[in-house]
Design a protein around this motif. Structure first.
Motif, mmCIF file in Angstrom:
data_model
loop_
_atom_site.group_PDB
_atom_site.id
_atom_site.type_symbol
_atom_site.label_atom_id
_atom_site.label_comp_id
_atom_site.label_asym_id
_atom_site.label_seq_id
_atom_site.Cartn_x
_atom_site.Cartn_y
_atom_site.Cartn_z
ATOM 1 N N TRP A 153 0.841 -1.191 0.000
ATOM 2 C CA TRP A 153 0.000 0.000 0.000
ATOM 3 C C TRP A 153 0.876 1.241 0.000
ATOM 4 O O TRP A 153 2.022 1.208 0.436
ATOM 5 C CB TRP A 153 -0.905 0.017 1.245
ATOM 6 C CG TRP A 153 -1.997 -0.999 1.198
ATOM 7 C CD1 TRP A 153 -2.003 -2.216 1.813
ATOM 8 C CD2 TRP A 153 -3.235 -0.904 0.492
ATOM 9 N NE1 TRP A 153 -3.173 -2.880 1.531
ATOM 10 C CE2 TRP A 153 -3.945 -2.101 0.727
ATOM 11 C CE3 TRP A 153 -3.816 0.076 -0.313
ATOM 12 C CZ2 TRP A 153 -5.209 -2.340 0.174
ATOM 13 C CZ3 TRP A 153 -5.073 -0.159 -0.866
ATOM 14 C CH2 TRP A 153 -5.754 -1.358 -0.609
ATOM 15 N N GLN A 154 0.299 2.352 -0.471
ATOM 16 C CA GLN A 154 1.028 3.615 -0.448
ATOM 17 C C GLN A 154 1.568 3.889 0.953
ATOM 18 O O GLN A 154 0.864 3.724 1.942
ATOM 19 C CB GLN A 154 0.098 4.763 -0.859
ATOM 20 C CG GLN A 154 -0.267 4.779 -2.327
ATOM 21 C CD GLN A 154 0.856 5.279 -3.223
ATOM 22 O OE1 GLN A 154 1.903 5.696 -2.737
ATOM 23 N NE2 GLN A 154 0.641 5.237 -4.523
ATOM 24 N N GLY A 155 2.828 4.296 1.007
ATOM 25 C CA GLY A 155 3.466 4.571 2.291
ATOM 26 C C GLY A 155 4.281 3.416 2.821
ATOM 27 O O GLY A 155 5.075 3.602 3.756
ATOM 28 N N SER A 156 4.108 2.224 2.246
ATOM 29 C CA SER A 156 4.901 1.071 2.671
ATOM 30 C C SER A 156 6.301 1.165 2.063
ATOM 31 O O SER A 156 6.496 1.826 1.044
ATOM 32 C CB SER A 156 4.237 -0.230 2.207
ATOM 33 O OG SER A 156 2.929 -0.348 2.718
ATOM 34 N N PRO A 157 7.287 0.477 2.657
ATOM 35 C CA PRO A 157 8.626 0.460 2.062
ATOM 36 C C PRO A 157 8.583 -0.084 0.640
ATOM 37 O O PRO A 157 7.858 -1.044 0.351
ATOM 38 C CB PRO A 157 9.424 -0.466 2.988
ATOM 39 C CG PRO A 157 8.679 -0.446 4.283
ATOM 40 C CD PRO A 157 7.231 -0.278 3.924
ATOM 41 N N ALA A 158 9.355 0.538 -0.264
ATOM 42 C CA ALA A 158 9.378 0.116 -1.662
ATOM 43 C C ALA A 158 10.761 -0.408 -2.057
ATOM 44 O O ALA A 158 11.037 -0.569 -3.251
ATOM 45 C CB ALA A 158 8.981 1.281 -2.568
ATOM 46 N N SER A 159 11.595 -0.684 -1.079
ATOM 47 C CA SER A 159 12.889 -1.304 -1.334
ATOM 48 C C SER A 159 13.387 -1.888 -0.018
ATOM 49 O O SER A 159 12.918 -1.515 1.060
ATOM 50 C CB SER A 159 13.893 -0.272 -1.866
ATOM 51 O OG SER A 159 14.145 0.721 -0.884
#
Length: 614
Positions: free
Chosen positions: A287-293
């Motif tokens: 979801w938006q705001g979650s870590p993306a790396s």
């Protein structure tokens, strides 16, 4: 002295909520999953009815189907979910295609096929997906657009159940769902295929939640990986579980990476031992705001649809968030490689590009080819991480047209295959065709027609083996020396335009935090609104990103029609001061609203994210 018994404490009065009489359910395509029975709104009286407006091309709609499964099971005797299928693409208006999609995605409730969007218009729906809640007395009490609303709807359903039980207007019992007869085939809606070094073919048997190894003939089953039950489990071939797996790619060490789409994970399959493991993903949706790396097993993914080995990493078509990600097996990490999560067709540097449900990948030495399904586009990433478009112009134009790439048209392609001469074959899914794009000439041709929802293709010697998903088989074709000729057909998504007044338009995204929740503003604004337009000149001022869910747009007097693109997000958390770590929920939706500027049009455009526009 008063000997009378104390008066009982009165039950709390039900919360007052807005109610609007629900319109009738109308659909020219008729009903699916009802055993042939036509249903009316009156048939649901006494039950809470949830209308799920969906279309089967839409990844967000598929996410909502998964969100609703638990609620559907928990309240099976008091709640009826009805899918209202409202097509975007021409192919989705075909009744058999809807029947296939209902089976493909294991929709276990009645579905109304509404090819002319009659019920969509009656309920003033503007986006896929939209959920409408109707109480047991036949009144609309809530509307939610986009994903992430299952918790709020579950709370509302429990309230309605208690309220109407007390009133005597609740009716319990079995719902009207009648399952279809099972069909015996080796494969059921296969997704993607891969040629193994042994000459065998590996195929994702998507609806049966398995990966199947076939002999070189493409028909004889050698081995199945997975129990066939929906789930998430590692282990031996007969113990592992998948959840609607799709893409496949081969690693240099001989292991196979599986895009386990509904588990939001990458799995590893060892053809030598039959062991299945997990490489990336937590099992939860990003979801938006979650870590993306970060470490691959600690970062959530979102509906990975295809995978390809390119430049030392596994590139991922992350359909659920309109991006490309990459998994590094040496470091055990994942990262965003291209895309912003905004849905659309924008080229340029990878960090600024927009995709729309990328669903197919093919790697060559210099390019990563991408089948960008919702824009009906063929795109590529170059060695400098820039994104380009070969075929396609946006979210609303599609068709079957050959010729110069700038005017050629596809219809929701799901697969792309690199050919030996430097050209690529496109599995043009909703055109039931295999197409070819030649970068040397800039021309698009048709290689084969009369396929049924081709979703992938793989080269085997001088042949190309096509995954005919809706015929539940692999089909071997000889690559023709000359292209097949087809008559050009062009389409544009035709939804009735909203008439708006010239000058200033007030855009209001309606969001009311669900019962027991409040906006989460502990770390700053909890809402986001992004507005743009096609053509860009439609808006003179007011486009761009902000945190207020209301905005005034100034329209360009020289542009009288177009599409407003609106993306909204709101985060809410449980409103309990005693809870130091309240559960939080993200609600988000993208709208593409066709508009026409007329003197008699409205000067306000309400879009419902959650609640009712009162």
């Amino acid at each position: 002295m008063n000997d009378a018994a104390p008066a009982p404490t009165p039950a709390p009065a039900p919360r007052k909520r807005a109610r609007v009489r629900a319109p009738e359910l109308i659909g020219k395509g008729g009903w699916i999953n009802t055993g042939g029975k036509d249903l009316k709104l009156a048939d649901f009286r006494g039950r809470t009815l949830i209308l799920d407006f969906w279309t089967f091309c839409c990844i967000n709609c598929l996410h909502v189907l998964d969100e609703l499964r638990e609620l559907e099971e928990k309240h099976r005797d008091t709640v009826v979910i009805v899918g209202v299928h409202s097509p975007k693409f021409v192919h989705e208006a075909e009744h058999q295609a809807v029947v296939d999609a209902v089976e493909r995605y294991e929709v276990h409730h009645p579905v109304l096929d509404d090819p002319e969007l009659a019920t969509w218009k009656q309920y003033a729906v503007r986006a896929w997906p939209t959920l409408v809640v109707i109480d047991p007395e036949g009144y609309v009490v809530a509307q939610h657009a986009g994903e992430g609303h299952a918790g709020a709807i579950g709370t509302l359903v429990a309230e309605l159940e208690a309220e109407h039980e007390a009133k005597g207007t609740l009716r319990r019992g079995d719902g009207p769902y009648v399952p279809p007869e099972p069909v015996a085939t080796h494969l059921r809606f296969p997704g993607k295929a891969l040629l193994l070094e042994s000459g065998h073919l590996l195929v994702t048997d998507t609806t049966r939640h398995q990966v199947v190894e076939l002999a070189a003939d493409g028909e004889t089953v050698v081995r199945r990986y997975g129990t066939g039950e929906r789930g998430f489990a590692d282990g031996k071939a007969d113990e592992a579980r998948f959840n609607e797996p799709q893409g496949l790619c081969l690693l240099p060490d001989g292991h196979v990476v599986v895009a386990d789409t509904v588990n939001h994970a990458l799995r590893a399959l060892d053809p030598a031992t039959g062991e299945v493991g997990t490489l990336a993903g937590t099992g939860a949706q990003w979801w938006q705001g979650s870590p993306a790396s970060g470490p691959a097993r600690e970062v959530a993914l979102s509906s990975p649809w295809d995978v390809a080995w390119w430049r030392g990493e596994v590139w991922i078509a992350m359909a659920g968030v309109h991006q490309l990600w990459a998994y590094d097996p040496e470091r055990g990490t994942v990262r965003v490689a291209a895309g912003t999560t905004n849905e659309g067709l924008v080229d340029g540097p990878a960090t600024e590009a927009w995709f729309a449900q990328p669903s197919g990948l093919a790697a060559t030495a210099e390019r990563l080819w991408v089948a960008d399904s919702e824009t009906s586009a063929l795109r590529w990433v170059d060695a400098e991480d820039a994104v380009h478009t070969a075929v396609g112009s946006g979210l609303f134009d599609f068709g079957h047209r050959d010729g110069e790439a700038g005017q050629a048209l596809l219809q929701h392609p799901l697969g792309v295959t690199a050919l030996p001469d430097g050209s690529v074959a496109v599995s043009d899914t909703y055109n039931h065709a295999l197409r070819r794009y030649d970068p040397a000439t800039g021309e698009v041709t048709t290689l084969a027609t009369d396929l049924r929802e081709p979703s992938d293709a793989v080269l085997v010697g001088d042949d190309i083996v096509v995954v005919e998903s809706a015929r539940h088989r692999l089909t071997r074709l000889r690559l023709p020396d000359e292209a097949v000729h087809v008559d050009a057909v062009a389409h544009r998504t035709r939804r009735e335009a909203t008439e708006i007044a010239p000058g200033t338009l007030r855009l209001d995204v309606v969001f009311r935090a669900p019962t027991g929740q409040k906006l989460d503003e502990r770390y700053g604004p909890s809402t986001r609104l992004l507005v743009s337009a096609t053509p860009p000149g439609l808006i003179a001022s007011g486009e761009g990103t902000g945190t207020d869910l209301s905005r005034e747009l100034t329209l360009n007097p020289d542009v009288t029609e177009g599409v407003l693109h609106v993306s909204a997000m709101a985060a809410s958390c449980d409103d309990d001061p005693a809870n130091e770590y309240p559960a939080c929920h993200v609600h988000q939706q993208d709208w593409g609203v066709p508009v026409k500027v007329t003197p008699s049009g409205a000067d306000r455009l309400p879009l419902i994210l959650a609640g009712l526009d009162t």
